[in-house]
Structure formats: C-alpha cells, structure tokens
Design an enzyme around this catalytic site. Structure first.
Site, short mmCIF file in Angstrom:
data_model
loop_
_atom_site.label_atom_id
_atom_site.label_comp_id
_atom_site.label_asym_id
_atom_site.label_seq_id
_atom_site.Cartn_x
_atom_site.Cartn_y
_atom_site.Cartn_z
N GLU A 1 97.75 -33.79 31.18
CA GLU A 1 97.95 -34.16 29.61
C GLU A 1 97.63 -35.54 29.12
O GLU A 1 98.73 -36.13 29.76
CB GLU A 1 98.86 -33.35 28.84
N LYS B 1 73.31 -29.52 29.79
CA LYS B 1 71.74 -29.04 29.31
C LYS B 1 71.05 -30.24 30.04
O LYS B 1 70.58 -30.22 31.48
CB LYS B 1 71.45 -29.35 28.43
N ASP C 1 75.35 -33.78 17.12
CA ASP C 1 75.48 -33.43 18.13
C ASP C 1 73.73 -33.29 18.78
O ASP C 1 73.58 -32.80 18.59
CB ASP C 1 75.94 -31.63 17.54
N THR D 1 77.25 -31.55 24.90
CA THR D 1 77.20 -30.96 25.97
C THR D 1 77.02 -31.87 27.38
O THR D 1 76.32 -32.86 27.18
CB THR D 1 76.74 -29.46 26.74
N ARG E 1 79.02 -27.43 33.44
CA ARG E 1 79.44 -26.97 32.12
C ARG E 1 80.27 -27.94 31.83
O ARG E 1 81.78 -27.49 31.58
CB ARG E 1 79.64 -25.70 32.27
N TYR F 1 97.42 -30.77 36.57
CA TYR F 1 97.38 -31.22 35.59
C TYR F 1 97.75 -32.75 34.80
O TYR F 1 98.21 -33.99 35.59
CB TYR F 1 98.66 -30.59 35.17
#
Ligand code: DSN
Length: 422
Positions: free
Chosen positions: A60, A233, A204, A230, A239, A58
């Site tokens: 954060e 692609k 985008d 992303t 991903r 973790y």
C-alpha cells in the site's frame, strides 16, 4: 496450464479439476478465432510476471512511501512500470496501480467530482462505456450524467451536439472514448469545448491505447487533462488499468486511487504491466499496431462486399461494428451461431438500436488477437466470407459445422503468438 495444448504443468498434478478448466480455455483460445475486440494474447513474459511471487506482497502506498516494510523490489518494479508508461505515452505522470479500466475511471471521478456534479459522456448505446455513467453503474447514481451521441446520418460523434450540451449543462467532467466506436476521435475539439465551459477533459483510451502506443493513430495525451486505459486490449498486457495525466492532476488522482478507491496494489500485475510497456516500446509493436488496423479495414471491406453493413461505413481502428438489421438475425443469435462455427465475437447494440441490450441488432468484431497470431489480410478476407455465410444462415448447423472445421484447419497453422515458439 501451459499455453501449448497438451503440455503438462504443475497444476495438472496439484489440482486436476482446476487444471482441466484452464486446459479447456487454452484449447478454446487455440482452436477458435478470437475476434472479441477487447481481447488479446499476452506474451509469455507478461504472463510469467503476472504469475510471479509479487502476488504475495502487500505494498500500500506509492514507491518510496509505503505503509508496509519489505517493499524495495516492489518500488523497483513499480518505478519501472511508471517510467515506461511515461515514455510510451509521453505524459507527465502515470499511475500504474489501477486494477482495471473501470477502477481507473472511478478514481478519476473521485478526484475530479463531488457527488451530484455533472458529467458529459458518450452514451453507452452509441458506443460509450458503462463506467462513464450508465444508470446501472455506480457513476450513474452518484453523479449527474448527460450524454452526447452519434449523428444519425454519419454515425460519427456529433461534435456540434456535444458542444451544445456542454454549453447548456456546464459539466465538470467531459469524457470521450468507449467500447464500440470504430472511428478516430477529434480530441482537440473536445479539449476546446472543455476549456470553453471550464470542464476537465478525460479520454478513456481503453480500446485503442495499443494503437496509440504503436503510433498507428493520433494520441489523446497532448489534448487531455487525464487519460485512462485498460492494459489488456490492443495494448496486449495483463488484465489491468492505468491513468496518465498532467502534473496538476498527479496528486489528486493518486490519492483518489489509493487510499480513495483501492487498497494494496496487485504487484504481480504491476510487474506484468512493466513488461508489457517494455514490449510496446519496441519497433515490432508499432508494426503490430499498424497491422491490427490494416486487418480490421480489410475485414470490414470484405464484409461489405458480402453485403453486410458497417456502422459509419468502416473503421479507422481495430474493430468493426456490423449492423445486422438487413438480415433476419439478432446480434445475440448471430454471435451464438458464430461461436458454433468457431468464431468468437460479441453481440453489440448499434446506434439507435430498437432491440434490448441483451438481444441487440449488431455484432462487434475486432482484430487485435488474430493479429497477434500473425494473421494478415488474406486470412481476414477468408474469415469475412465465413462470418457472412453464418450470419446470413444462422440456423444452419451444417454451415456452422463445415466452417468450424475450416476454422480448425486455419488455427492449427498459427500459434497464439507469432513472435513466440509454439
Ligand atoms: N468489456 C469491455 C469491452 O469488451 O469493450 C469493456 O469494458
């Protein structure tokens, strides 16, 4: 779980049921022609980082300012990903924590807009994206969305219409980019309109960020206030998502992503993004990006020679959008018939489509994944012939079976990654 079919892995003995599904997917990826325009084959190094022990951590917060202890290695890998993203795309600031392209866009909306403010984006029906404010998406319900579209004649973005709507509606945010637009976008024109009406301009580039990284097409970065993408692609990473921006948007966007939208970052995927950006900085990636476009253009030309119509007449990028209305077949039936023949594409609405989104009159075909396998122009011509044959006779099981066996002969010659041992 090895990427080579039939190679035993730890998962085989630890969880044979799960291993069978993974193995089936390995075989599917190997034995078929993957032509979904948004898919690709990540390298072993990327997958190793994605499967690393960072999945246990973790973290954060952001590097140097975490809520939990024990984050030194996390800081190191996140800083590496950030520095590489900045170098790759030439931007002032990069946030590498977005879990996906959609959450990247959500964070931008949250940073830029108050609920109910106006967004101008490309209509999904004309190649845009759900997360840009389609009525079924959260953005479409929390913000006021107006759309621009394509010109009916050219099937290119209608820049005059976009500017007219922007002047009338005074959006706070203007978005370009999408998931089924095969042509280059005039980013400078969008910025000019955004400046004129006082809007923030977001590009985008989820679909074409790998082509930008490989300098195969112009970059939106110098023209946009914020760029989302992303990473899996054309960029060929894990991903996930990223957000690139001018310095003035760094704080609001970082804060909107965490703690605004997300909790703990997926550090294993941040690590995999660092690896992927490192790969994309190599000269071989520029070669790859150029070949992706050459392959799409040759595929498109060969489809046209076979009598199929392409939306906008061709492509400048990694995908073609095929209009099937001249044949008696829907996008859904064509995609299903092609799957039987071993060629994976997706049904896709064409501009001004009269069929429902679940049926459609088109298919979208992309070359990023097959280019990663090392396929070139000759293979594209052969594949175009197979696609045309199936689409023109979608009910023929005989055609599908024959082509499926030809596809298997072809795929047997190519590993998933031409630059890695089989
Ligand atoms: N599902 C992606 C695509 O195929 O383009 C977009 O999110």
């Amino acid at each position: 779980m090895s990427i080579t079919p039939g190679t035993p892995s730890l998962l085989d003995s630890a969880d044979p049921e799960a291993a069978r599904a993974v193995d089936e997917e390995v075989r599917r990826q190997h034995d078929t022609l993957e032509m979904i325009a948004s898919e690709n084959f990540a390298s072993r190094a990327v997958r190793e980082a994605a499967g690393s022990v960072f999945t246990n951590k973790y973290a954060e917060g952001y590097p140097g300012k975490r809520y939990y202890n024990g984050c030194e290695p996390s800081d190191k890998i996140e800083r590496l990903a950030i520095e590489r993203a900045k170098e790759l795309f030439g931007c002032a600031h990069a946030n590498v924590q977005a879990h996906s392209g959609s959450t990247a866009n959500q964070a931008v909306f949250f940073a830029v807009l108050k609920p109910g403010e106006t967004v101008l984006s490309l209509s999904l029906a004309h190649g845009g994206h759900l997360s840009h404010g389609h009525r079924v998406n959260m953005a479409g319900q929390y913000y006021r969305i107006v759309n621009y579209g394509l010109s009916k004649d050219s099937e290119l973005i209608d820049y005059d219409e976009m500017a007219r709507i922007a002047r009338e509606e005074k959006p706070r945010l203007i978005i370009t980019g999408g998931s089924a637009y095969p042509r280059l976008i005039d980013f400078a024109k969008f910025r000019e309109v955004a400046e004129e009406v006082g809007a923030v301009f977001l590009t985008d580039m989820a679909h074409f960020s790998g082509l930008v990284a490989g300098k195969a097409i112009p970059s939106p970065v110098p023209h946009s206030h914020i760029v989302s993408s992303t990473t899996h692609k054309t960029l060929r990473g894990p991903r996930s998502g990223i957000i690139l921006m001018d310095e003035e948007w760094a704080k609001p966007v970082d804060k909107a992503l965490f703690p605004g939208i997300q909790g703990g970052p997926h550090m294993h995927i941040v690590a995999a993004k660092a690896v992927a950006f490192g790969e994309a900085l190599r000269p071989s990636f520029a070669e790859y990006a150029k070949q992706v476009i050459r392959n799409a253009q040759v595929l498109g030309e060969a489809l046209v020679e076979q009598g199929l119509r392409l939306v906008s007449g061709g492509t400048d990028t990694h995908l073609v959008l095929v209009d099937l209305t001249r044949y008696d077949v829907t996008g859904k039936d064509a995609a299903n018939a092609l799957e039987e023949a071993g060629i994976t594409v997706n049904k896709n609405a064409i501009p001004f489509d009269t069929r429902k989104e679940w049926i459609t009159s088109g298919i979208r075909i992309g070359t990023p994944a097959l280019t990663s396998r090392g396929m070139k122009e000759d293979e594209m011509r052969t594949i175009a012939g197979w696609i045309a044959e199936v689409v023109k006779d979608p009910a023929s099981g005989e055609v599908q079976r024959r082509i499926r066996s030809q596809v298997e002969e072809m795929t047997a010659q190519y590993p998933l990654r031409a630059d890695e041992p089989a």
